[in-house]
Design an enzyme around this catalytic site. Structure first.
Site, short mmCIF file in Angstrom:
data_model
loop_
_atom_site.label_atom_id
_atom_site.label_comp_id
_atom_site.label_asym_id
_atom_site.label_seq_id
_atom_site.Cartn_x
_atom_site.Cartn_y
_atom_site.Cartn_z
N HIS A 31 -8.33 -0.27 -4.94
CA HIS A 31 -7.09 -0.36 -5.86
C HIS A 31 -7.33 -1.81 -6.85
CE1 HIS A 31 -3.99 1.38 -8.91
NE2 HIS A 31 -3.90 -0.70 -9.09
N GLU A 32 -6.67 -2.96 -6.43
CA GLU A 32 -7.23 -3.94 -7.07
C GLU A 32 -8.44 -4.51 -7.45
OE1 GLU A 32 -4.08 -4.86 -8.24
OE2 GLU A 32 -2.56 -3.80 -7.05
N HIS A 41 -9.70 -3.46 -10.39
CA HIS A 41 -9.06 -4.37 -11.82
C HIS A 41 -10.17 -5.94 -11.75
CE1 HIS A 41 -5.25 -2.48 -12.98
NE2 HIS A 41 -4.87 -2.48 -11.27
N GLU A 66 -5.57 -0.42 -15.49
CA GLU A 66 -5.83 0.52 -15.11
C GLU A 66 -6.86 1.92 -14.66
OE1 GLU A 66 -3.47 0.28 -12.75
OE2 GLU A 66 -3.05 1.37 -11.74
#
Ligand code: ZN
Length: 508
Positions: free
Chosen positions: A267-268, A271, A297
């Site tokens: 997820h990170e 980003h 997101e």
């Protein structure tokens, strides 16, 4: 000709602001990774000072005059300079709405609230936070008062995070999504059974370093550039751009479940890949950042869910995971894929599966609007929270820790503007993915072969490279050929979680 020197002076000012911002980002990163607890108060002051310096530069009358002169010469400017002018003018105009002292007040209050939140969580004690949260609501309403043209008290905060969005646009979108999700969750659980709370990828012993290593290896396979990044532990994972060539991620580790470290890392990294993919020509200007919370997101969710929870990805990733963790050797590809895609009506947003996740967000969005509107008192918030969870998810928290105290957002900034981006991101992740697939073909087969570069390149070209050059709505239109729509997302969820329902829908 005055234009070039004005441009030079603008670029120089922006470069200096970017440097101050980099210092603030580094302090933020440290605050959330290594800072000793007793350093919290002075750290709040350091950040407030930097925030004030940035604000002073943003509202400097000389900057305004430079912008006005450039505005008059805008036909002479290149496309990049015109985009820069639009974005800086917007930032300046918004910053000029409130006094620097207001920013100091909110930054210091946020630091104090964040610190208290840590203690409140240890004791699951909402009463400790109630007066601070009341003050936060008050400050959030005060912020809205600087934008008297706004239709709703939350609109200025929403527009800060997701330019062009408003309560009037989001309410019907979220209502539509919620109405579609509630039966979809029912159907998915009827078809697949409801998961228990057991770990998705269970580990017998604490192997923190090994978990982080394998997660980072997979993130790097997706395209996260380790020469321009690093990974550290954090209680609440985040990604942060310090500067070009320095975009960091943090990871949370659950000693008994590899899924936590793995998916928080993917997820990170999503980003971070966005920030790493900004075009170099934007460097040192206000354009060098992701354009909105929702678009940001969409990238974390795209890599975490549409890639990281796909069948193809697991064909590739499972042998890698099993080499580090032989105890997961009993899983085959199908079992691993099923295990990381379980559906469960649960209480904690950050642990929620893909299907129920947006229900958690919509609950928070609705409640924060009620708080701002004064229809809900802070002291009644826990009860309103409990009722809404019961209604939408059929579960109710046993304590405040798994209830109203779980998210950092209301306790570290404003009330409003922070949650809508998560759901916009989920919705957009599917829209971008669909557009990429129609441009580059069967992605699942590529993932199975460990090939992620074509998807990464498509996203870099159509999303990342722009930074803030295009407003979010225009970026979405250009990249996907249509305006924001929940349909690609709903059809992705139906196909994946309730294929019977999807077939019924298709035959109608
Ligand atoms: Zn995120």
């Amino acid at each position: 000709m005055a234009a070039p020197s004005d441009l030079d002076s603008l670029r120089e000012r922006l470069r200096e602001m970017d440097d101050l911002q980099a210092a603030a980002s580094l302090l933020h990163w440290d605050q959330n990774t290594y800072l000793p607890r007793r350093g919290a108060a002075s750290r709040g002051r350091h950040l407030a000072t930097l925030e004030r310096l940035l604000h002073e530069r943003r509202v400097d009358p000389e900057l305004r005059r430079t912008l006005e002169r450039l505005e008059r010469r805008s036909p002479e400017l290149g496309e990049l300079e015109r985009d820069l002018l639009r974005v800086v003018s917007r930032d300046v105009e918004r910053a000029a709405r409130y006094p620097a002292s207001f920013m100091v007040t909110i930054t210091e209050h946020a630091a104090a609230s964040f610190e208290a939140w840590g203690r409140a969580r240890e004791e699951a004690d909402f009463a400790l936070m109630a007066p601070l949260l009341e003050r936060t609501v008050e400050l959030s309403r005060q912020y809205a008062s600087f934008f008297p043209e706004a239709d709703h008290l939350a609109d200025p905060l929403i527009d800060d995070a997701d330019e062009g969005m408003s309560v009037a646009a989001l309410r019907p979108l979220f209502a539509h999504l919620r109405a579609a999700l509630l039966p979809l969750v029912e159907a998915a659980i009827a078809e697949r059974g409801e998961a228990g709370s057991q770990p998705a990828l269970p580990l017998a012993s604490v192997q923190e370093a090994a978990q982080m290593r394998v997660a980072l290896r997979l993130a790097s396979a997706l395209g996260y550039d380790l020469d321009g990044g690093r990974q550290d532990l954090a209680l609440h994972p985040f990604a942060i751009r310090i500067a070009q060539g320095d975009v960091r991620i943090t990871t949370r580790v659950d000693p008994t479940d590899l899924a936590e470290a793995l998916f928080s890392t993917l997820h990170e990294a999503g980003h971070a890949m966005y920030e790493q993919g900004l075009s170099a020509e934007l460097n040192g200007t206000s354009l060098a950042s992701g354009v909105s919370a929702g678009i940001h997101e969409s990238q974390s969710r795209l890599w975490e869910n549409l890639v990281g929870r796909s069948r193809g990805f697991w064909r590739y990733a499972l042998p890698i995971v099993q080499r580090t963790f032989p105890e997961l050797g009993h899983l085959d590809e199908e079992a691993a894929h099923r295990s990381v895609n379980q559906v469960r009506r649960s209480l904690v947003r950050t642990e929620a599966d893909e299907l129920t996740y947006n229900l958690h967000v919509i609950i928070r969005f609705d409640l924060e609007l009620e708080l701002l509107e004064g229809r809900l008192a802070v002291t009644d918030l826990p009860e309103a929270w409990r009722e809404r969870y019961q209604r939408d998810l059929g579960v109710a928290p046993q304590d405040h820790l798994e209830g109203v105290l779980q998210d950092v957002h209301w306790f570290s900034g404003f009330v409003g503007g922070a949650f809508q981006g998560y759901t916009l991101g989920n919705v957009l992740s599917a829209q971008f993915f669909e557009a990429a697939r129609s441009a580059i073909g069967d992605l699942d087969e590529q993932f199975a072969a460990g090939t992620f570069a074509p998807l990464h390149a498509w996203l870099r070209e159509h999303v990342y490279a722009y930074g803030r050059r295009l407003p979010p709505a225009e970026l979405v239109e250009r990249a996907t050929g249509r305006a924001l729509s929940v349909e690609p997302y709903l059809s992705y969820l139906r196909d994946k979680y309730a294929p019977n329902l999807a077939r019924e829908a298709a035959s109608k």
